[in-house]
Design a protein around this motif. Structure first.
Motif, PDB file in Angstrom:
ATOM      1  N   VAL A 236       1.641   9.464   0.312  1.00 41.64           N
ATOM      2  CA  VAL A 236       2.806   9.863  -1.067  1.00 41.64           C
ATOM      3  C   VAL A 236       0.609   9.825  -2.258  1.00 41.64           C
ATOM      4  CG1 VAL A 236       3.172   8.355  -2.936  1.00 41.64           C
ATOM      5  CG2 VAL A 236       4.163   8.607  -0.677  1.00 41.64           C
ATOM      6  N   VAL A 237      -0.276   9.499  -2.229  1.00 41.50           N
ATOM      7  CA  VAL A 237      -1.439   9.880  -2.090  1.00 41.50           C
ATOM      8  C   VAL A 237      -2.233  11.216  -2.348  1.00 41.50           C
ATOM      9  CG1 VAL A 237      -4.449   8.780  -2.055  1.00 41.50           C
ATOM     10  CG2 VAL A 237      -2.309   6.587  -1.648  1.00 41.50           C
TER      11      VAL A 237
ATOM     12  N   PRO B 122       5.581   3.948 -10.117  1.00 43.29           N
ATOM     13  CA  PRO B 122       4.690   2.537  -9.836  1.00 43.29           C
ATOM     14  C   PRO B 122       3.503   2.693 -10.129  1.00 43.29           C
ATOM     15  CG  PRO B 122       5.105   3.871  -7.703  1.00 43.29           C
ATOM     16  CD  PRO B 122       5.380   4.546  -8.486  1.00 43.29           C
TER      17      PRO B 122
ATOM     18  N   GLU C   6       0.900   1.669  -8.875  1.00 41.90           N
ATOM     19  CA  GLU C   6       0.286   2.086  -7.623  1.00 41.90           C
ATOM     20  C   GLU C   6      -0.369   3.489  -7.617  1.00 41.90           C
ATOM     21  OE1 GLU C   6       2.159  -1.858  -6.260  1.00 41.90           O
ATOM     22  OE2 GLU C   6       2.550   0.204  -6.651  1.00 41.90           O
ATOM     23  N   VAL C   7       0.986   4.493  -8.280  1.00 45.37           N
ATOM     24  CA  VAL C   7       1.053   6.172  -7.627  1.00 45.37           C
ATOM     25  C   VAL C   7      -0.086   6.136  -9.555  1.00 45.37           C
ATOM     26  CG1 VAL C   7       2.446   7.800  -8.491  1.00 45.37           C
ATOM     27  CG2 VAL C   7       3.269   6.535  -6.539  1.00 45.37           C
TER      28      VAL C   7
ATOM     29  N   PRO D 261       0.872  -0.916  -0.398  1.00 46.10           N
ATOM     30  CA  PRO D 261       0.314  -0.351  -0.088  1.00 46.10           C
ATOM     31  C   PRO D 261       0.407   1.167   0.436  1.00 46.10           C
ATOM     32  CG  PRO D 261      -0.526  -0.812   2.296  1.00 46.10           C
ATOM     33  CD  PRO D 261       0.559  -2.217   1.489  1.00 46.10           C
ATOM     34  N   ILE D 262       0.281   1.928  -0.690  1.00 47.07           N
ATOM     35  CA  ILE D 262       1.091   3.691  -0.650  1.00 47.07           C
ATOM     36  C   ILE D 262       0.534   4.382   0.084  1.00 47.07           C
ATOM     37  CG2 ILE D 262       1.490   5.448  -2.428  1.00 47.07           C
ATOM     38  CD1 ILE D 262       2.130   3.897  -4.099  1.00 47.07           C
ATOM     39  N   ARG D 263       1.749   4.829   0.743  1.00 51.15           N
ATOM     40  CA  ARG D 263       1.264   6.055   2.078  1.00 51.15           C
ATOM     41  C   ARG D 263       0.849   6.883   1.893  1.00 51.15           C
ATOM     42  NH1 ARG D 263       6.460   7.012   1.648  1.00 51.15           N
ATOM     43  NH2 ARG D 263       6.903   8.259   1.952  1.00 51.15           N
ATOM     44  N   HIS D 264      -0.228   7.595   2.348  1.00 54.65           N
ATOM     45  CA  HIS D 264      -1.359   8.646   2.459  1.00 54.65           C
ATOM     46  C   HIS D 264      -0.978   9.862   2.443  1.00 54.65           C
ATOM     47  CE1 HIS D 264      -4.758  10.436   3.251  1.00 54.65           C
ATOM     48  NE2 HIS D 264      -4.119  11.448   3.641  1.00 54.65           N
TER      49      HIS D 264
ATOM     50  N   TYR E 111       9.401  12.261  -6.488  1.00 55.66           N
ATOM     51  CA  TYR E 111       9.174  10.954  -5.946  1.00 55.66           C
ATOM     52  C   TYR E 111      10.256  10.219  -6.095  1.00 55.66           C
ATOM     53  CZ  TYR E 111       4.544  12.471  -3.958  1.00 55.66           C
ATOM     54  OH  TYR E 111       3.829  13.556  -3.180  1.00 55.66           O
TER      55      TYR E 111
END
Length: 162
Positions: A7-8, A40, A42-43, A2-5, A36
Motif C-alpha cells: 500500500v505504501v 486513512p 496513515e495514508v 501499520p500500513i502494508r508495504h 483503496y
C-alpha cells in the motif's frame, strides 16, 4: 496499525504519477480513494511526506469533500437523500428504517462489510422523491416498508456470489 508495504508503494506511485502537476492533491486523493476505497490518516501522512503538503491541509480536503472517506465503506453504499424534496416526503423515516434493520447509524458500515448508510443532500432525482441510490442505482419513491426487501435483495445477490 501499520500500513502494508504494498500500500505504501502504491500510494507513493500515485503521488509520483502526479508529481509534475501544478496542484496535484485532488488528483492524488481521487486516485487513492478509487484504488483503496478510503484515505486513512496513515495514508495521508505518506502523501504529505511524498508531496511536501502538510497533513493538516490533506486532512482538511479529505474531510471537506463527501466523496472522500477516512474509513472503508461497505460493498453496497446506501445513499438516502435528505434534500428538501425527499425530506418533505419522509426520507428520514427511510434512513431510520435502514439504520434499525442494519444496526448501524448513517456514516457507519455493517460488521460484515456489506452495507454503508450515507445521508446525502441531493441525488438529483427530486421528481422521484423520496429517492435513494445504491452504488449509483437510483430507487424512486421509496417507502419504509420497502427497506427490508431492498436489504434482502442485496443479501441474496451476495449469497449467490454476484
Amino acid at each position: 496499525m501499520p500500513i502494508r508495504h504494498e500500500v505504501v508503494v502504491g500510494v507513493e506511485q500515485i503521488c509520483d504519477q502526479y508529481a509534475n502537476e501544478p496542484s496535484p492533491l485532488m488528483m492524488i486523493l481521487s486516485a487513492i480513494q478509487k484504488k483503496y476505497g478510503y484515505i486513512p490518516l496513515e495514508v495521508q501522512e505518506i502523501v504529505s511526506k511524498k508531496t511536501g503538503i502538510p497533513v493538516a491541509e490533506i486532512y482538511g480536503v479529505v474531510t471537506f469533500y463527501s466523496f472522500f472517506s477516512l474509513k472503508p465503506k461497505g460493498k453496497y453504499v446506501l445513499g438516502v437523500c435528505l434534500g428538501t424534496a425527499c425530506y418533505v416526503k419522509n426520507s428520514q423515516a427511510i434512513i431510520d428504517k435502514f439504520a434499525a434493520l442494519l444496526g448501524i447509524a448513517p456514516g457507519e458500515t455493517t460488521d460484515d462489510g456489506l452495507f454503508t448508510i450515507e445521508a446525502v443532500r441531493c441525488i438529483g432525482a427530486c421528481a422521484l422523491a423520496p429517492a435513494m441510490s445504491i452504488n449509483g442505482k437510483v430507487y424512486p419513491k421509496v417507502t419504509p416498508d420497502q427497506v427490508g426487501k431492498i436489504i434482502d435483495e442485496y443479501r441474496k445477490l451476495e449469497a449467490e456470489g454476484k
